[in-house]
Motif scaffolding. Structure first.
Motif, mmCIF file in Angstrom:
data_model
loop_
_atom_site.group_PDB
_atom_site.id
_atom_site.type_symbol
_atom_site.label_atom_id
_atom_site.label_comp_id
_atom_site.label_asym_id
_atom_site.label_seq_id
_atom_site.Cartn_x
_atom_site.Cartn_y
_atom_site.Cartn_z
ATOM 1 N N VAL A 129 11.527 2.441 10.756
ATOM 2 C CA VAL A 129 10.961 3.037 9.733
ATOM 3 C C VAL A 129 11.767 2.691 8.883
ATOM 4 O O VAL A 129 12.921 3.035 9.037
ATOM 5 N N LEU A 130 11.328 1.984 7.452
ATOM 6 C CA LEU A 130 12.722 1.607 7.045
ATOM 7 C C LEU A 130 11.761 1.902 5.003
ATOM 8 O O LEU A 130 11.282 2.657 4.826
ATOM 9 N N PHE A 131 12.084 0.571 4.782
ATOM 10 C CA PHE A 131 11.589 0.680 3.194
ATOM 11 C C PHE A 131 10.544 0.716 3.163
ATOM 12 O O PHE A 131 9.462 0.073 3.319
ATOM 13 N N PHE A 132 9.589 1.696 2.443
ATOM 14 C CA PHE A 132 8.203 1.383 1.625
ATOM 15 C C PHE A 132 8.262 -0.052 0.915
ATOM 16 O O PHE A 132 6.860 -0.367 1.081
ATOM 17 N N TRP A 133 9.251 0.582 -0.376
ATOM 18 C CA TRP A 133 8.400 -0.357 -1.222
ATOM 19 C C TRP A 133 8.672 -1.879 -0.209
ATOM 20 O O TRP A 133 8.078 -2.963 -0.658
ATOM 21 N N HIS A 134 9.570 -2.458 0.470
ATOM 22 C CA HIS A 134 9.874 -3.531 0.768
ATOM 23 C C HIS A 134 8.308 -3.638 1.420
ATOM 24 O O HIS A 134 8.078 -5.510 1.587
ATOM 25 N N SER A 135 7.863 -2.860 2.218
ATOM 26 C CA SER A 135 6.697 -3.169 3.199
ATOM 27 C C SER A 135 5.515 -3.050 2.480
ATOM 28 O O SER A 135 5.132 -4.277 2.341
ATOM 29 N N MET A 136 5.846 -2.791 1.182
ATOM 30 C CA MET A 136 4.533 -2.191 -0.066
ATOM 31 C C MET A 136 4.788 -3.736 -0.252
ATOM 32 O O MET A 136 3.372 -4.990 -0.220
ATOM 33 N N GLY A 137 5.290 -4.806 -0.621
ATOM 34 C CA GLY A 137 5.948 -5.692 -0.866
ATOM 35 C C GLY A 137 5.200 -7.328 -0.140
ATOM 36 O O GLY A 137 4.609 -8.274 -0.797
ATOM 37 N N ASN A 138 5.725 -6.907 1.361
ATOM 38 C CA ASN A 138 4.733 -8.042 2.254
ATOM 39 C C ASN A 138 3.527 -7.355 2.084
ATOM 40 O O ASN A 138 2.997 -8.774 1.844
ATOM 41 N N VAL A 140 1.466 -6.947 0.086
ATOM 42 C CA VAL A 140 0.870 -7.532 -1.637
ATOM 43 C C VAL A 140 1.080 -9.354 -1.387
ATOM 44 O O VAL A 140 -0.128 -10.080 -1.442
ATOM 45 N N LEU A 141 2.584 -9.615 -0.407
ATOM 46 C CA LEU A 141 2.476 -11.447 -0.523
ATOM 47 C C LEU A 141 1.088 -11.693 0.402
ATOM 48 O O LEU A 141 0.430 -12.194 0.191
ATOM 49 N N THR A 142 0.976 -11.205 1.692
ATOM 50 C CA THR A 142 0.528 -11.358 2.670
ATOM 51 C C THR A 142 -0.934 -11.573 2.085
ATOM 52 O O THR A 142 -2.129 -11.825 2.553
ATOM 53 N N ALA A 143 -1.629 -10.290 1.809
ATOM 54 C CA ALA A 143 -2.862 -9.909 1.609
ATOM 55 C C ALA A 143 -3.290 -11.390 -0.071
ATOM 56 O O ALA A 143 -4.493 -11.674 0.093
ATOM 57 N N LEU A 144 -2.017 -11.919 -1.184
ATOM 58 C CA LEU A 144 -2.727 -12.551 -1.765
ATOM 59 C C LEU A 144 -2.364 -14.557 -1.133
ATOM 60 O O LEU A 144 -3.674 -14.981 -1.127
ATOM 61 N N SER A 145 -1.382 -14.422 -0.369
ATOM 62 C CA SER A 145 -1.371 -15.190 1.617
ATOM 63 C C SER A 145 -2.804 -15.848 1.707
ATOM 64 O O SER A 145 -3.603 -16.268 1.753
#
Length: 465
Positions: A129-138, A140-145
């Motif tokens: 378990v680490l960074f919330f915003w880092h995982s959220m960014g991932n 979002v990018l995955t969804a857009l991809s």
């Protein structure tokens, strides 16, 4: 035994390098392993450690880049030096565990997948378990991809991407930094690759421990997702594959092409030059279909895609080799679409068609027409020529056929090919194929204007009784 190439970009990883190399070489998988380690301008002792490890184990290849050029550039360099049947990307830290190679590689080894993503967000046994915003960014990018490429991945940014070696080396990759992740995903989707996803554990590290990706890389990834979807869609280093895949997205064109042979197609068919299978898919309802191509990659791809069908045989052979026609039986029809123009000796192929056809059987042939349309795209597709009616008539007749019908085809397509010629384009882009599909009803209407030239020539030739 198949070989696995482990593509390892290295940048200031002296603290973990020995451990990760040991884990990779000790991975519990029954494959020959090579590590292609590319140092990306490290300023610590990474290069010295790599040379020390390579001196003790010849499975380790080292490439040293002259300065820091980015993870994407390091991966592209590793791809250029790999020799494996399949490859997986392995960061030189300890975030991803090589013990999980068997899980990640299994769908490829079983022939079900062309690429497998190890997902950190699918259900897995454990993850740090680490960074919330880092995982959220991932996410979002995955969804857009996913939206751009019509996929449903859960983790586009994962390091663990395992890909068949022959496909990976044909992908056109240009990114130097972390944009390599959305680019590989876009190119695989454009290729039409079969992508699987499996859950993996994840032992992420903090920025203090050496994590390098930042918010600027996220913004760049947003731009690249858009770019590779709409602006830069050429996914293969080979023009032929890119053109064929583009046309595969518009099955109406293949259907329209086969309509030109209506009434002449028999139940037992030999397909001469199957390529990626755009026409093959229209012939799968035949009682027997024997598809042949000189490209081993296309043959293996079709075998994976349709090998479960009892009525289909796919073989690797050279249509100009008389031995190609030995021991394959007799057929009612031979279908040859956009193939003769690639051959140095089309007369040998036509003689082979005549040989395997039953008396009264038909050779159904389509070739590109009109020498004045020859362009850079023809060169890129390795066309020897574009046919005139006289040339095609002579070649078919000299092979012993009676010509039942000859006509020009796809008059509307001449406009697009002429524009490509004037702009020196070497591929039919996917957007062009989609536009043509949209205008297909208009193209079929234009076909009634017999005085206009066609992009192709169609001939129906009969073997005499």
């Amino acid at each position: 035994m198949k070989k696995l190439s482990v593509l390892m970009p290295v940048y200031n990883e002296a603290r973990t390098l020995r451990a990760i190399v040991e884990r990779v070489l000790g991975s519990p998988i029954d494959l020959e392993i090579e590590i292609v380690a590319v140092d990306d301008g490290s300023t610590d002792e990474s290069v010295e450690i790599l040379h020390e490890l390579a001196a003790d184990d010849d499975r380790i290849k080292i490439v040293v880049q002259p300065h820091n050029m980015g993870k994407g550039k390091a991966i592209r360099t590793a791809i250029a030096h790999m020799t494996g049947d399949l490859a997986i990307v392995q960061d030189a830290d300890l975030e991803y565990d090589p013990e999980e190679y068997p899980r990640v590689l299994k769908p490829v080894l079983e022939g079900k997948a062309d690429a497998v993503y190890g997902s950190r967000f699918a259900a897995s046994e454990e993850r740090r378990v680490l960074f919330f915003w880092h995982s959220m960014g991932n996410k979002v990018l995955t969804a857009l991809s996913n939206m751009a490429n019509d996929l449903n991945l859960t983790d586009m940014e994962t390091c663990y991407k395992a890909v068949r070696g022959d496909i990976l080396q044909e992908l056109r990759l240009t990114s130097d930094r972390f944009g390599i992740e959305p680019e590989i995903t876009a190119r695989l989707a454009q290729w039409g690759a079969r992508i699987y996803e499996v859950p993996i554990s994840y032992h992420g590290r903090t920025y203090a421990e050496g994590k390098n990706i930042g918010w600027r890389d996220g913004l760049q990834a947003l731009w690249l997702i858009f770019k590779f979807r709409f602006l830069d869609t050429r996914f293969s280093v080979g023009s032929g594959k890119a053109t064929l895949e583009g046309l595969s997205k518009v099955p109406g064109v293949a259907r329209w092409t086969m309509d030109q042979f209506a009434g002449y197609l028999g139940d037992e068919v030999m397909e001469a030059g199957c390529g990626i299978g755009n026409i093959t898919s229209r012939l799968l309802d035949r009682r027997r279909l024997h598809s042949i191509d000189i490209d081993r990659f296309y043959v293996s791809d079709l075998a994976r895609k349709y090998g479960h069908l009892a009525n289909l045989t796919v073989t690797h052979a050279d249509l100009e080799d008389p031995g190609c026609y030995d021991n394959i039986g007799q057929f009612d029809s031979v279908v040859c679409v956009n193939v003769l123009e690639h051959l140095d000796h089309p007369d040998r192929a036509l003689a082979g068609f005549h040989r395997v056809l039953r008396p009264g059987g038909h050779a159904l042939i389509l070739v590109p027409a009109h020498g004045w349309l020859f362009s850079a795209a023809d060169d890129a597709l390795e066309h020897r020529k574009r046919y005139s009616e006289l040339e095609l008539r002579e070649e078919v007749s000299e092979a012993g056929f009676d010509i039942v019908e000859m006509k020009q085809f796809n008059r509307f397509g001449v406009l697009g090919w002429w524009v490509n010629k004037k702009t020196a384009r070497t591929v039919v882009a996917p957007w062009q194929a989609r536009l043509f599909a949209l205008l297909l009803p208009f193209a079929m209407l234009i076909e009634r204007m017999q005085r206009l030239p066609g992009l192709s020539l169609v001939v129906v030739a009969r073997k005499p009784n």
